[in-house]
Motif scaffolding. Sequence first.
Motif, PDB file in Angstrom:
ATOM      1  N   PRO A 163       0.817  -1.214   0.000  1.00 34.35           N
ATOM      2  CA  PRO A 163       0.000   0.000   0.000  1.00 34.35           C
ATOM      3  C   PRO A 163       0.850   1.264   0.000  1.00 34.35           C
ATOM      4  O   PRO A 163       2.018   1.236   0.377  1.00 34.35           O
ATOM      5  CB  PRO A 163      -0.785  -0.115   1.307  1.00 34.35           C
ATOM      6  CG  PRO A 163       0.118  -0.887   2.208  1.00 34.35           C
ATOM      7  CD  PRO A 163       0.841  -1.862   1.332  1.00 34.35           C
ATOM      8  N   SER A 164       0.234   2.343  -0.421  1.00 36.84           N
ATOM      9  CA  SER A 164       0.895   3.645  -0.468  1.00 36.84           C
ATOM     10  C   SER A 164      -0.192   4.706  -0.602  1.00 36.84           C
ATOM     11  O   SER A 164      -1.348   4.382  -0.895  1.00 36.84           O
ATOM     12  CB  SER A 164       1.844   3.674  -1.668  1.00 36.84           C
ATOM     13  OG  SER A 164       1.935   4.974  -2.213  1.00 36.84           O
ATOM     14  N   GLN A 165       0.181   5.936  -0.347  1.00 41.82           N
ATOM     15  CA  GLN A 165      -0.735   7.042  -0.617  1.00 41.82           C
ATOM     16  C   GLN A 165      -0.014   8.061  -1.498  1.00 41.82           C
ATOM     17  O   GLN A 165      -0.218   9.254  -1.390  1.00 41.82           O
ATOM     18  CB  GLN A 165      -1.209   7.679   0.707  1.00 41.82           C
ATOM     19  CG  GLN A 165      -2.040   6.707   1.535  1.00 41.82           C
ATOM     20  CD  GLN A 165      -2.520   7.282   2.839  1.00 41.82           C
ATOM     21  OE1 GLN A 165      -1.790   7.980   3.535  1.00 41.82           O
ATOM     22  NE2 GLN A 165      -3.761   6.975   3.201  1.00 41.82           N
ATOM     23  N   GLY A 166       0.802   7.528  -2.382  1.00 39.59           N
ATOM     24  CA  GLY A 166       1.680   8.380  -3.178  1.00 39.59           C
ATOM     25  C   GLY A 166       1.017   9.094  -4.344  1.00 39.59           C
ATOM     26  O   GLY A 166       1.634   9.936  -4.990  1.00 39.59           O
ATOM     27  N   ASP A 167      -0.264   8.773  -4.634  1.00 39.89           N
ATOM     28  CA  ASP A 167      -0.903   9.337  -5.835  1.00 39.89           C
ATOM     29  C   ASP A 167      -1.834  10.504  -5.534  1.00 39.89           C
ATOM     30  O   ASP A 167      -2.613  10.917  -6.399  1.00 39.89           O
ATOM     31  CB  ASP A 167      -1.701   8.253  -6.570  1.00 39.89           C
ATOM     32  CG  ASP A 167      -0.836   7.074  -6.995  1.00 39.89           C
ATOM     33  OD1 ASP A 167       0.404   7.175  -6.877  1.00 39.89           O
ATOM     34  OD2 ASP A 167      -1.396   6.054  -7.438  1.00 39.89           O
ATOM     35  N   VAL A 168      -1.769  11.031  -4.301  1.00 40.57           N
ATOM     36  CA  VAL A 168      -2.728  12.067  -3.906  1.00 40.57           C
ATOM     37  C   VAL A 168      -2.642  13.295  -4.816  1.00 40.57           C
ATOM     38  O   VAL A 168      -3.640  13.764  -5.357  1.00 40.57           O
ATOM     39  CB  VAL A 168      -2.495  12.480  -2.430  1.00 40.57           C
ATOM     40  CG1 VAL A 168      -3.285  13.736  -2.084  1.00 40.57           C
ATOM     41  CG2 VAL A 168      -2.885  11.335  -1.506  1.00 40.57           C
ATOM     42  N   MET A 169      -1.439  13.777  -5.007  1.00 42.14           N
ATOM     43  CA  MET A 169      -1.285  14.984  -5.830  1.00 42.14           C
ATOM     44  C   MET A 169      -1.494  14.679  -7.306  1.00 42.14           C
ATOM     45  O   MET A 169      -1.948  15.527  -8.065  1.00 42.14           O
ATOM     46  CB  MET A 169       0.081  15.620  -5.594  1.00 42.14           C
ATOM     47  CG  MET A 169       0.108  16.484  -4.357  1.00 42.14           C
ATOM     48  SD  MET A 169      -1.091  17.836  -4.508  1.00 42.14           S
ATOM     49  CE  MET A 169      -1.299  18.276  -2.804  1.00 42.14           C
ATOM     50  N   GLN A 170      -1.179  13.448  -7.713  1.00 43.72           N
ATOM     51  CA  GLN A 170      -1.453  13.089  -9.115  1.00 43.72           C
ATOM     52  C   GLN A 170      -2.962  13.062  -9.358  1.00 43.72           C
ATOM     53  O   GLN A 170      -3.429  13.445 -10.429  1.00 43.72           O
ATOM     54  CB  GLN A 170      -0.850  11.735  -9.475  1.00 43.72           C
ATOM     55  CG  GLN A 170      -0.929  11.496 -10.983  1.00 43.72           C
ATOM     56  CD  GLN A 170      -0.513  10.105 -11.393  1.00 43.72           C
ATOM     57  OE1 GLN A 170      -0.413   9.196 -10.578  1.00 43.72           O
ATOM     58  NE2 GLN A 170      -0.268   9.926 -12.671  1.00 43.72           N
ATOM     59  N   ALA A 171      -3.714  12.600  -8.355  1.00 44.28           N
ATOM     60  CA  ALA A 171      -5.170  12.596  -8.504  1.00 44.28           C
ATOM     61  C   ALA A 171      -5.677  14.015  -8.700  1.00 44.28           C
ATOM     62  O   ALA A 171      -6.601  14.253  -9.475  1.00 44.28           O
ATOM     63  CB  ALA A 171      -5.824  11.946  -7.289  1.00 44.28           C
ATOM     64  N   ARG A 172      -5.074  14.966  -7.995  1.00 41.46           N
ATOM     65  CA  ARG A 172      -5.522  16.343  -8.119  1.00 41.46           C
ATOM     66  C   ARG A 172      -5.020  17.010  -9.403  1.00 41.46           C
ATOM     67  O   ARG A 172      -5.752  17.686 -10.096  1.00 41.46           O
ATOM     68  CB  ARG A 172      -5.056  17.184  -6.904  1.00 41.46           C
ATOM     69  CG  ARG A 172      -5.398  18.681  -7.016  1.00 41.46           C
ATOM     70  CD  ARG A 172      -6.908  18.876  -7.065  1.00 41.46           C
ATOM     71  NE  ARG A 172      -7.350  20.214  -7.466  1.00 41.46           N
ATOM     72  CZ  ARG A 172      -7.568  20.600  -8.722  1.00 41.46           C
ATOM     73  NH1 ARG A 172      -7.356  19.771  -9.741  1.00 41.46           N
ATOM     74  NH2 ARG A 172      -8.005  21.813  -8.990  1.00 41.46           N
ATOM     75  N   TRP A 173      -3.739  16.773  -9.706  1.00 41.28           N
ATOM     76  CA  TRP A 173      -3.116  17.556 -10.790  1.00 41.28           C
ATOM     77  C   TRP A 173      -2.517  16.701 -11.895  1.00 41.28           C
ATOM     78  O   TRP A 173      -1.687  17.178 -12.663  1.00 41.28           O
ATOM     79  CB  TRP A 173      -2.018  18.469 -10.205  1.00 41.28           C
ATOM     80  CG  TRP A 173      -2.552  19.559  -9.330  1.00 41.28           C
ATOM     81  CD1 TRP A 173      -2.364  19.700  -7.988  1.00 41.28           C
ATOM     82  CD2 TRP A 173      -3.380  20.664  -9.735  1.00 41.28           C
ATOM     83  NE1 TRP A 173      -3.024  20.812  -7.527  1.00 41.28           N
ATOM     84  CE2 TRP A 173      -3.649  21.422  -8.571  1.00 41.28           C
ATOM     85  CE3 TRP A 173      -3.930  21.063 -10.957  1.00 41.28           C
ATOM     86  CZ2 TRP A 173      -4.449  22.577  -8.608  1.00 41.28           C
ATOM     87  CZ3 TRP A 173      -4.716  22.214 -10.969  1.00 41.28           C
ATOM     88  CH2 TRP A 173      -4.959  22.951  -9.810  1.00 41.28           C
ATOM     89  N   GLY A 174      -2.914  15.435 -11.969  1.00 41.24           N
ATOM     90  CA  GLY A 174      -2.269  14.517 -12.903  1.00 41.24           C
ATOM     91  C   GLY A 174      -2.449  14.865 -14.361  1.00 41.24           C
ATOM     92  O   GLY A 174      -1.557  14.680 -15.179  1.00 41.24           O
ATOM     93  N   THR A 175      -3.621  15.359 -14.709  1.00 44.82           N
ATOM     94  CA  THR A 175      -3.829  15.754 -16.098  1.00 44.82           C
ATOM     95  C   THR A 175      -3.471  17.227 -16.233  1.00 44.82           C
ATOM     96  O   THR A 175      -3.538  17.979 -15.264  1.00 44.82           O
ATOM     97  CB  THR A 175      -5.261  15.448 -16.568  1.00 44.82           C
ATOM     98  OG1 THR A 175      -5.295  15.503 -18.000  1.00 44.82           O
ATOM     99  CG2 THR A 175      -6.287  16.430 -16.008  1.00 44.82           C
ATOM    100  N   HIS A 176      -3.044  17.610 -17.432  1.00 47.82           N
ATOM    101  CA  HIS A 176      -2.484  18.949 -17.591  1.00 47.82           C
ATOM    102  C   HIS A 176      -3.561  20.037 -17.638  1.00 47.82           C
ATOM    103  O   HIS A 176      -4.710  19.761 -17.941  1.00 47.82           O
ATOM    104  CB  HIS A 176      -1.617  19.013 -18.847  1.00 47.82           C
ATOM    105  CG  HIS A 176      -2.384  18.663 -20.097  1.00 47.82           C
ATOM    106  ND1 HIS A 176      -2.554  17.377 -20.518  1.00 47.82           N
ATOM    107  CD2 HIS A 176      -3.048  19.431 -20.975  1.00 47.82           C
ATOM    108  CE1 HIS A 176      -3.281  17.370 -21.621  1.00 47.82           C
ATOM    109  NE2 HIS A 176      -3.596  18.597 -21.914  1.00 47.82           N
TER     110      HIS A 176
END
Lengths: 380, 279
Positions: free
Chosen positions: A123-136
């Motif tokens: 497990p990880s919670q490493g994608d939090v900011m990608q979820a918010r800003w992942g697409t340009h």
Amino acid sequence: MRTPSSKNRRLLQGNEAIVEGALTAGCRFFAGYPITPASEISEMLSVRLPQVNGTFIQMEDEIASMGAVIGASLAGIKSMTATSGPGFSLLQENLGFACIAEVPCVVVDVMRGGPSTGLPTNPSQGDVMQARWGTHGDHPIIVLAVSTVLDCFDITVQAFNLSEAYRVPVIILSDEMVAHTRETVALPPVDRVEIIDRVSPSMPSEWYVPYEGNSRGVPTMAAFGEGYRHHVTGLVHDVRGFPTQRADEIQAFISRLFQKITQGFYEIQITKSFMMDDAEVAVIAYGSVARSARRAMSDAREQGIKAGLLQLITLFPFPRRSVESVLRQCRAVLVPEMNMGQISREVKRVNHFACQVEKYNRIDGELIRPDEISGKLAKL
Amino acid sequence: MTKEVTKLIHKYLRHDKKFPHVWCPGCGNGIVLGALIRAIDRLGLEKDEIVLASGIGCSGRMPVYVDFNTLHTTHGRALTFATGIKLAKPSLTVITLMGDGDATAIGGNHFIHAARRNLDLTAIIINNQIYGMTGGQHSPTTPYGCYATTATYGHIEHAFSIAELAVTAGAAFVARGTVYHARLLDELIEAGIRKPGFSVVEAMSNCHVQFGRRNQIEDPVTMMKWLRDHAVATEKARKMKPDALEDKFTIGVLADLEKPIYTDEYQKVRDRAKSLARQ
């Protein structure tokens, strides 16, 4: 928490509860690509969807899965995909399309260790900011985090409801721990669950203006083939859906995308408080860490520490009001996360009070234990 | 004849909305659009039943001009969106429109899998052998030795033959036409839409502005003549020796197979799933 009645008690894992939540919410289309630790969602929906006249398809990659999900939603069907880190990166391009064209859909990201192939089974919670800003580009998006198996059901239903109500993609952040934990839960009867559907136009087709927002800033949505012929594009468009380069139309369009979410903050920003009434120190947590934190609260209370927990269900739009009231109330706040501090940075951003904000991070693929949290609390 | 054309324009184009179009004078895209409209008109399809989905590039702008359910997707992904639409509403006639870079570079993976999967979709690919909109960079169909803005010293890669690629990937119907052979293109697109299963119609076209200009064929008429002189009908090609076909390409129908259609097969999956769930 719902009291399990013997009739509805079921032993489920998190991924299964997401499937149950999706089907209850009315999801009838799923496109996905195999990836650990999200694959069970695909496997189970490949069995369940055809039973209810729905459609499951395994695509050639996550880019294609996201494209198919958007296509099905444009044709009027509630749609979802589920993936993990590497696939989440791939689908970001088309996720942006769903944002700009305002196509309701749900994306489940069962987080595992990263970057790259990383730790597929941890497990990880490493994608939090990608979820918010992942697409340009500037875009609004809704990100929800699940913490227990029952959450997986409830929040998946909520994700579909918000997506349909606001015409915005909603991301559910789960993690390997929640996904594969099995526990007994009581799912509510289907007729007791509130289901929201997108608003379809009822006016004559010549009156239909496909991207004109209503009072909430959300346009009505006609499915392809219903007589409301219109144009859908990933280009910035005017209210009729046609590409525009006029500065005034661009400004109005992007502003509306944000405003429709801002106006709904009260409904969208979901948090849960535990033992916060008299708390002097608090934990702000989400996902599987929030579950450890709940246990840590009772342990801390036994040690005489006046501790409380604010669990974030909605990560974005960041539930600033709830966080601020905790920061105002407490002398110290701990933000434990299975990443380098992606949400603690958000908490610090809104800390205009005399509150001490500490982070606690694990990035070794292990869950944060309750005793680690209560130990940290004791030192605050 | 003029009256007929005007009628079609009024019936199918969003003439009061997005014109003038973005294409350069002499571009082949308009001929492909005309062929598509004539094919749809001859098939007698209702405008509400048609979804036209495109990718990105000069070809990608086509849907905005026509009065169907239209969708301008991301680069290379038109077939993935089309897959979702067709599965959600199989009664719709779903047509995708792509360029050569769109369909076979960035969208190459989706293209071969769509061909293998066999949904009832029609993929029209305008092949002008170059990335036109972005300024003349080499594409997967730019011939060896030609010049492009990213092949200033001559192109050292080898081109895909799109129609042949589609045949190998298992498409149920594959045809190639050109914008010179306009009547044939009408027929091929009509046949492609009519065919149940995944159909590919490659339309060889001219980009004199971005391709021709750098390769000593600077005007559309010369490029059209090039298309005329290098196209060989499939029936005729079968009787020709391989070396006589070396710098030629075939036009006409390359494949027409009977294969189970995905949506029909999926209905059987649903029936099996339901009967097993009852047991």
